[in-house]
Design a protein around this motif. Structure first.
Motif, PDB file in Angstrom:
ATOM      1  N   ARG A 292      25.749 -12.782 -13.313  1.00  0.00           N
ATOM      2  CA  ARG A 292      26.651 -13.869 -13.710  1.00  0.00           C
ATOM      3  C   ARG A 292      26.554 -14.105 -15.193  1.00  0.00           C
ATOM      4  O   ARG A 292      25.506 -13.881 -15.762  1.00  0.00           O
ATOM      5  N   PRO A 293      27.612 -14.467 -15.830  1.00  0.00           N
ATOM      6  CA  PRO A 293      28.905 -14.929 -15.333  1.00  0.00           C
ATOM      7  C   PRO A 293      29.948 -13.827 -15.201  1.00  0.00           C
ATOM      8  O   PRO A 293      31.099 -14.106 -14.919  1.00  0.00           O
ATOM      9  N   LEU A 294      29.550 -12.572 -15.370  1.00  0.00           N
ATOM     10  CA  LEU A 294      30.518 -11.471 -15.304  1.00  0.00           C
ATOM     11  C   LEU A 294      30.894 -11.087 -13.877  1.00  0.00           C
ATOM     12  O   LEU A 294      31.917 -10.460 -13.651  1.00  0.00           O
ATOM     13  N   TRP A 295      30.028 -11.375 -12.936  1.00  0.00           N
ATOM     14  CA  TRP A 295      30.219 -11.038 -11.538  1.00  0.00           C
ATOM     15  C   TRP A 295      30.362  -9.532 -11.333  1.00  0.00           C
ATOM     16  O   TRP A 295      31.227  -9.043 -10.626  1.00  0.00           O
ATOM     17  N   LEU A 296      29.451  -8.816 -11.998  1.00  0.00           N
ATOM     18  CA  LEU A 296      29.297  -7.381 -11.779  1.00  0.00           C
ATOM     19  C   LEU A 296      27.976  -7.161 -11.065  1.00  0.00           C
ATOM     20  O   LEU A 296      27.037  -7.954 -11.222  1.00  0.00           O
ATOM     21  N   CYS A 297      27.871  -6.092 -10.308  1.00  0.00           N
ATOM     22  CA  CYS A 297      26.626  -5.783  -9.604  1.00  0.00           C
ATOM     23  C   CYS A 297      25.552  -5.416 -10.620  1.00  0.00           C
ATOM     24  O   CYS A 297      25.779  -4.626 -11.537  1.00  0.00           O
ATOM     25  N   ARG A 298      24.368  -5.982 -10.447  1.00  0.00           N
ATOM     26  CA  ARG A 298      23.243  -5.715 -11.353  1.00  0.00           C
ATOM     27  C   ARG A 298      22.743  -4.276 -11.242  1.00  0.00           C
ATOM     28  O   ARG A 298      22.094  -3.776 -12.147  1.00  0.00           O
ATOM     29  N   VAL A 299      23.023  -3.606 -10.142  1.00  0.00           N
ATOM     30  CA  VAL A 299      22.510  -2.248  -9.924  1.00  0.00           C
ATOM     31  C   VAL A 299      23.548  -1.192 -10.281  1.00  0.00           C
ATOM     32  O   VAL A 299      23.283  -0.291 -11.068  1.00  0.00           O
TER      33      VAL A 299
ATOM     34  N   SER B 283      32.202 -20.138  -1.047  1.00  0.00           N
ATOM     35  CA  SER B 283      31.466 -20.867  -2.093  1.00  0.00           C
ATOM     36  C   SER B 283      31.220 -19.965  -3.297  1.00  0.00           C
ATOM     37  O   SER B 283      31.349 -20.400  -4.449  1.00  0.00           O
ATOM     38  N   VAL B 284      30.918 -18.701  -3.052  1.00  0.00           N
ATOM     39  CA  VAL B 284      30.721 -17.743  -4.140  1.00  0.00           C
ATOM     40  C   VAL B 284      32.036 -17.519  -4.891  1.00  0.00           C
ATOM     41  O   VAL B 284      32.050 -17.414  -6.124  1.00  0.00           O
ATOM     42  N   LEU B 285      33.140 -17.466  -4.149  1.00  0.00           N
ATOM     43  CA  LEU B 285      34.458 -17.316  -4.762  1.00  0.00           C
ATOM     44  C   LEU B 285      34.710 -18.438  -5.766  1.00  0.00           C
ATOM     45  O   LEU B 285      35.131 -18.187  -6.897  1.00  0.00           O
ATOM     46  N   HIS B 286      34.422 -19.664  -5.383  1.00  0.00           N
ATOM     47  CA  HIS B 286      34.643 -20.797  -6.285  1.00  0.00           C
ATOM     48  C   HIS B 286      33.743 -20.722  -7.518  1.00  0.00           C
ATOM     49  O   HIS B 286      34.181 -21.019  -8.634  1.00  0.00           O
ATOM     50  N   GLU B 287      32.499 -20.325  -7.330  1.00  0.00           N
ATOM     51  CA  GLU B 287      31.592 -20.160  -8.474  1.00  0.00           C
ATOM     52  C   GLU B 287      32.090 -19.073  -9.411  1.00  0.00           C
ATOM     53  O   GLU B 287      32.049 -19.225 -10.632  1.00  0.00           O
ATOM     54  N   ALA B 288      32.547 -17.965  -8.836  1.00  0.00           N
ATOM     55  CA  ALA B 288      33.028 -16.846  -9.656  1.00  0.00           C
ATOM     56  C   ALA B 288      34.268 -17.241 -10.444  1.00  0.00           C
ATOM     57  O   ALA B 288      34.372 -16.924 -11.641  1.00  0.00           O
ATOM     58  N   ILE B 289      35.190 -17.938  -9.804  1.00  0.00           N
ATOM     59  CA  ILE B 289      36.397 -18.365 -10.509  1.00  0.00           C
ATOM     60  C   ILE B 289      36.030 -19.273 -11.674  1.00  0.00           C
ATOM     61  O   ILE B 289      36.553 -19.111 -12.790  1.00  0.00           O
ATOM     62  N   ALA B 290      35.121 -20.205 -11.446  1.00  0.00           N
ATOM     63  CA  ALA B 290      34.704 -21.108 -12.524  1.00  0.00           C
ATOM     64  C   ALA B 290      34.076 -20.321 -13.669  1.00  0.00           C
ATOM     65  O   ALA B 290      34.411 -20.548 -14.844  1.00  0.00           O
TER      66      ALA B 290
ATOM     67  N   LEU C  39      34.428 -17.060 -14.428  1.00  0.00           N
ATOM     68  CA  LEU C  39      35.388 -16.165 -15.066  1.00  0.00           C
ATOM     69  C   LEU C  39      36.417 -16.932 -15.898  1.00  0.00           C
ATOM     70  O   LEU C  39      36.828 -16.457 -16.958  1.00  0.00           O
ATOM     71  N   CYS C  40      36.777 -18.108 -15.457  1.00  0.00           N
ATOM     72  CA  CYS C  40      37.700 -18.934 -16.252  1.00  0.00           C
ATOM     73  C   CYS C  40      37.035 -19.429 -17.535  1.00  0.00           C
ATOM     74  O   CYS C  40      37.687 -19.525 -18.576  1.00  0.00           O
ATOM     75  N   ARG C  41      35.742 -19.733 -17.466  1.00  0.00           N
ATOM     76  CA  ARG C  41      35.012 -20.143 -18.677  1.00  0.00           C
ATOM     77  C   ARG C  41      34.896 -18.983 -19.663  1.00  0.00           C
ATOM     78  O   ARG C  41      34.947 -19.190 -20.868  1.00  0.00           O
ATOM     79  N   LEU C  42      34.722 -17.777 -19.156  1.00  0.00           N
ATOM     80  CA  LEU C  42      34.601 -16.606 -20.024  1.00  0.00           C
ATOM     81  C   LEU C  42      35.890 -16.320 -20.779  1.00  0.00           C
ATOM     82  O   LEU C  42      35.865 -15.931 -21.943  1.00  0.00           O
TER      83      LEU C  42
END
Length: 90
Positions: free
Chosen positions: A15-22, A53-60, A62-65
């Motif tokens: 986070r906040p990129l929401w890319l897989c760490r691996v 819930s993860v979807l909402h966190e990701a949208i927040a 990604l919108c901040r980025l």
């Protein structure tokens, strides 16, 4: 303790990129999806609630980025939630 063999890293979001760490692909990657389906095998509703819930966190995040380019709603829903639709009864 992750419950994984030594040297195996869990496919978690960066986070906040929401890319897989691996593997660096958009999270949840194929490996994360498989693991989540296994973890929630007996609670598909719980999986859907978690993913929403993860979807909402990701949208927040990604919108901040990049406030000028928010994520596309349909594509974001498909990425985070739609793949986990509950199994239909036989």
């Amino acid at each position: 303790m992750t419950g994984l063999p030594d040297g195996v890293r869990p496919h978690l979001p960066l986070r906040p990129l929401w890319l897989c760490r691996v593997c660096g692909t958009p999270w949840p990657c194929a490996t994360a999806r498989l693991k989540l389906k296994c973890e929630y095998a007996d609670d598909r509703t719980g999986l859907s609630v978690y993913l929403c819930s993860v979807l909402h966190e990701a949208i927040a995040d990604l919108c901040r980025l990049d406030p000028a380019n928010p994520p596309a709603p349909h594509a974001t829903f498909t990425r985070f939630v739609a793949w986990a639709k509950p199994r239909l009864p036989d």
